[in-house]
Write an enzyme that holds these catalytic residues in place. Structure first.
Site, short mmCIF file in Angstrom:
data_model
loop_
_atom_site.label_atom_id
_atom_site.label_comp_id
_atom_site.label_asym_id
_atom_site.label_seq_id
_atom_site.Cartn_x
_atom_site.Cartn_y
_atom_site.Cartn_z
N GLU A 90 0.83 -1.40 -0.08
CA GLU A 90 0.00 0.13 0.01
C GLU A 90 0.99 1.36 -0.14
OE1 GLU A 90 -0.39 -2.87 1.81
OE2 GLU A 90 -2.62 -3.27 1.63
N ASP B 247 21.11 3.69 -3.64
CA ASP B 247 21.13 2.14 -3.16
C ASP B 247 20.05 1.95 -1.90
OD1 ASP B 247 23.17 3.32 -1.83
OD2 ASP B 247 24.40 1.66 -2.03
N HIS C 118 -11.44 -8.24 12.47
CA HIS C 118 -10.05 -8.22 11.84
C HIS C 118 -9.78 -6.83 11.44
CE1 HIS C 118 -11.43 -9.46 8.15
NE2 HIS C 118 -10.56 -9.21 7.56
N HIS C 119 -8.59 -6.51 11.44
CA HIS C 119 -8.04 -5.15 10.85
C HIS C 119 -8.25 -4.06 11.55
CE1 HIS C 119 -6.16 -7.62 7.50
NE2 HIS C 119 -7.13 -7.25 6.62
N GLU D 245 23.68 10.81 4.27
CA GLU D 245 23.45 10.97 5.81
C GLU D 245 24.94 11.16 6.29
OE1 GLU D 245 20.57 11.66 6.26
OE2 GLU D 245 19.46 9.86 6.81
N GLY E 254 25.56 2.58 0.94
CA GLY E 254 24.97 3.03 1.93
C GLY E 254 24.39 4.44 1.81
N GLY F 166 10.37 14.30 1.35
CA GLY F 166 11.60 13.58 1.24
C GLY F 166 11.56 12.09 1.69
C1 LIG Z 1 11.41 7.12 4.61
C2 LIG Z 1 12.73 7.70 5.04
N1 LIG Z 1 13.50 7.06 6.05
C3 LIG Z 1 14.58 7.74 6.18
C4 LIG Z 1 14.92 8.85 5.51
C5 LIG Z 1 16.43 9.69 6.13
N2 LIG Z 1 17.20 9.34 4.74
C6 LIG Z 1 17.42 10.67 3.81
S1 LIG Z 1 18.48 10.09 2.59
C7 LIG Z 1 18.77 8.77 3.37
C8 LIG Z 1 19.64 7.83 2.69
C9 LIG Z 1 19.70 7.74 1.21
O1 LIG Z 1 20.69 6.91 0.69
P1 LIG Z 1 21.02 6.49 -1.02
O2 LIG Z 1 19.66 6.50 -1.45
O3 LIG Z 1 21.74 5.47 -0.89
O4 LIG Z 1 21.56 7.84 -1.53
P2 LIG Z 1 23.22 8.26 -1.27
O5 LIG Z 1 23.23 9.70 -0.63
O6 LIG Z 1 23.96 7.26 -0.87
O7 LIG Z 1 23.36 8.59 -3.04
C10 LIG Z 1 18.08 8.51 4.58
C11 LIG Z 1 18.18 7.01 5.24
C12 LIG Z 1 14.04 9.29 4.85
N3 LIG Z 1 14.41 10.53 4.06
N4 LIG Z 1 12.86 8.71 4.33
MG LIG Z 2 23.71 5.07 -1.55
#
Ligand SMILES: Cc1ncc(C[n+]2csc(CCOP(=O)(O)OP(=O)(O)O)c2C)c(N)n1
Ligand SMILES: [Mg+2]
Length: 573
Positions: free
Chosen positions: A56, A443, A119-120, A476, A472, A416
């Site tokens: 969903e 990723d 339920h739900h 962040e 990763g 975001g």
């Molecule tokens: C639902 C949600 N959870 C956590 C975050 C916090 N957050 C913002 S950007 C990010 C990491 C993105 O990583 P990636 O897509 O691998 O981009 P990169 O900077 O590595 O290219 C996170 C965890 C968010 N924006 N939205």
């Molecule tokens: Mg990444």
């Protein structure tokens, strides 16, 4: 809106008919026992095409992406478990001003009336939790009954369309097959008409100031696109020779090849000429401006004190506030009222990202792929008419690229939520399959909603997906935890996923490690889905993205927060 009540129709069929009349041709979602009866009606009447999603949450992103290209989108979920999964996406639609109709097949009225545990639910005797939760993220909500269905369905669809905001409709599972009387005519989507006197005086006030100004300018936020005034604003800019800048949430709303376009205004982070044109304008017309730290260069934006703020249904000019004026009529009125000017010299058009990354230009084919070379290559890949998606992360470098004409940008800049772009891709592909769709995703973001790639493949869509595998959450690392484990993620074999999600896929997958690898991936024809996994260093990040992360950390944790312990990825010098 409609004429006198007429022929009986089943409630579910009426809902589907109204959606169709409002321009919705597809319904996203996940089946469940409380919504199967509506799905059966959809099947029997052929009113809409069903696009089953893997979750969903993904369906809510898909309906949002669909609405951005189609004008309105819808999804269908089942009680409790469905709405609470979709609520992140619907919150995003609310924040980003996207009209999405979220329908939940819900507990039968019989059970509510008899107080039967079902339920739900929370099993606490209340059936209103989800309706109440949605009150906070929608512009209207209702539980349908045979008494209110005819009125509430029209009210909520129209509210979503007029406000460009989501609505929530509960359809109890025992009423979809009941007949009700409904208005004879079709649902007409129309804006409320403006108050004549207010419109006239508002237009006169703007036109007078705009024509008397020495350096008028226009600043465009996303609502200009949502409320369909982008081409009108270009006409106004043309007629008055005024420069136009956009907020990053409105990327591509103004054609970036338009001679009066001066780029993205983002406070201190803007190109100097864009910053000067906006901040020193003696008559700035701002359209739907919503300042946030991410749209104002961390609050370094400084609009002139006499800025005119035009919003969807109101305008602020100095001490005057005009209600009951529609943006479209205001802008059209101002175009008609201002004299044509021919002598102002155009300001330079915003530069593309290319020249700022000279190392990318000259990289040899065997060189390890860097972010600089990557975005340099992407600039050359974009074509007129593309739909371009960005998710959160270093892929935000897309904002620095200059888009060719008629491109559409899809992103969730305010809200975001990572993973949004993959669901939105499914939705917008469904709305406009004839266009080329290109996704830029990291990723980490991809891992949140990756399984929706299977639905994209199932429906034979042919997008191009550019995934950055940097191990990763690099964006962040620019806030906190440059090397910490919490910013690392599992290393999937991303480029193999098309095969996993569709055994007989003809998708072309590439694992790119060098500049040469990227060049061959980019030369693949767009006759099938293309998946490009680019492997890059976890500390390689575009300078503007890192600057923004570093500043964000100061705002989030305070200037003496934990990021000061040399624990933060910084821009390469
Ligand atoms: C639902 C949600 N959870 C956590 C975050 C916090 N957050 C913002 S950007 C990010 C990491 C993105 O990583 P990636 O897509 O691998 O981009 P990169 O900077 O590595 O290219 C996170 C965890 C968010 N924006 N939205
Ligand atoms: Mg990444």
């Amino acid at each position: 809106m409609s004429s006198s009540p007429s022929q009986p129709i089943k409630i579910g069929e009426f809902l589907l008919r109204r959606l169709k009349e409002a321009g919705v041709r597809h319904l996203f979602g996940v089946p469940g026992d409380y919504n199967l009866e509506l799905l059966q009606q959809l099947q029997d009447t052929g009113a809409l095409k069903w696009i089953g999603a893997c979750s969903e949450l993904n369906a809510s992103y898909a309906a949002d992406g669909y609405a951005r290209l189609n004008g309105l989108g819808a999804l269908l979920v089942t009680n409790g478990v469905g709405p609470l999964s979709a609520i992140n996406g619907i919150g995003g639609s609310y924040s980003e001003h996207v009209p999405v109709i979220c329908i939940a097949g819900s507990i039968p009225l019989r059970s509510i009336e008899r107080g039967l545990g079902m339920h739900h639910t929370m099993a606490d005797g209340s059936y209103d939790h989800f309706l109440n939760a949605y009150a906070h993220v929608t512009t209207g909500h209702a539980r349908l009954t045979p008494r209110n269905a005819a009125i509430e369905i029209d009210r909520l669809i129209l509210a979503a369309w007029r406000e460009k905001r989501p609505v929530f409709i509960e359809l109890p599972s025992d009423i979809a097959y009941l007949d009700i009387e409904v208005p004879r005519g079709p649902l007409v989507l129309a804006e409320p008409s403006s108050d004549h006197e207010r419109l006239r005086s508002c237009v006169a006030a703007i036109a007078e100031r705009f024509s008397a100004a020495r350096s008028p300018a226009i600043l465009v936020d996303a609502d200009a696109g949502r409320f369909g005034v982008a081409s009108d604003l270009m006409e106004l800019a043309e007629k008055t020779q005024a420069p136009v800048a956009v907020i990053n949430t409105a990327k591509s709303v103004i054609d970036e090849t338009f001679p009066r376009y001066i780029g993205i205004y983002n406070g201190k982070a803007s190109e100097p000429h864009a910053r000067e044109a906006i901040e020193t304008s003696d008559c700035l017309l701002a359209i739907g401006y919503r300042p946030l730290e991410v749209t104002t260069g961390d609050f370094t934006a400084s609009l002139p004190a006499n800025t005119i703020h035009a919003r969807s249904y109101s305008v602020d000019i100095g001490d005057d506030n005009y209600q009951a004026v529609t943006l479209k009529e205001v802008v059209r009125g101002v175009i008609d009222a201002v004299p044509r000017l021919t002598k102002r010299t155009p300001r330079p058009v915003a530069a593309a990202v290319g020249p700022t990354h000279p190392d990318g230009l000259h990289a040899d084919a065997s060189a390890k792929l860097t972010q600089a070379a990557y975005w340099q290559a992407m600039q050359g890949y974009l074509r007129e008419g593309d739909v371009l998606y960005v998710d959160n992360g270093t892929s935000f470098a897309l904002f620095g690229l200059k888009f060719p004409p008629k491109c559409t940008f899809v992103g969730s800049v305010n809200w975001g939520s990572i993973g949004y772009s993959v669901g939105a891709l499914l939705g917008a592909l469904t709305a406009a399959p004839e266009r080329r769709h290109i996704l830029f995703v990291g990723d980490g973001s991809f891992q949140v909603t990756a399984q929706e790639l299977s639905t994209i493949l199932r429906h034979d869509h042919k997008p191009v997906i550019f995934l950055i595998n940097n191990g990763g959450y690099t964006i962040e690392r620019g806030y906190l935890g440059k090397t910490e484990f919490y910013n690392d993620i599992a290393n999937w074999s991303y480029a193999d996923l098309p095969k996993v999600f569709r055994r007989d896929t003809s998708a072309r997958s590439f694992v790119v490690k060098t500049v040469g690898d990227l060049q061959s991936a980019l030369s693949a024809p767009n006759d099938t889905l293309i998946f490009v996994e680019s492997i890059m260093d976890r500390f390689d990040a575009p300078t503007p993205v890192m600057n923004s992360s570093n500043k964000g950390a100061d705002l989030d944790y305070g200037p003496r927060g934990p990021q000061r312990r040399d624990n933060q990825l910084r821009p390469a010098t």
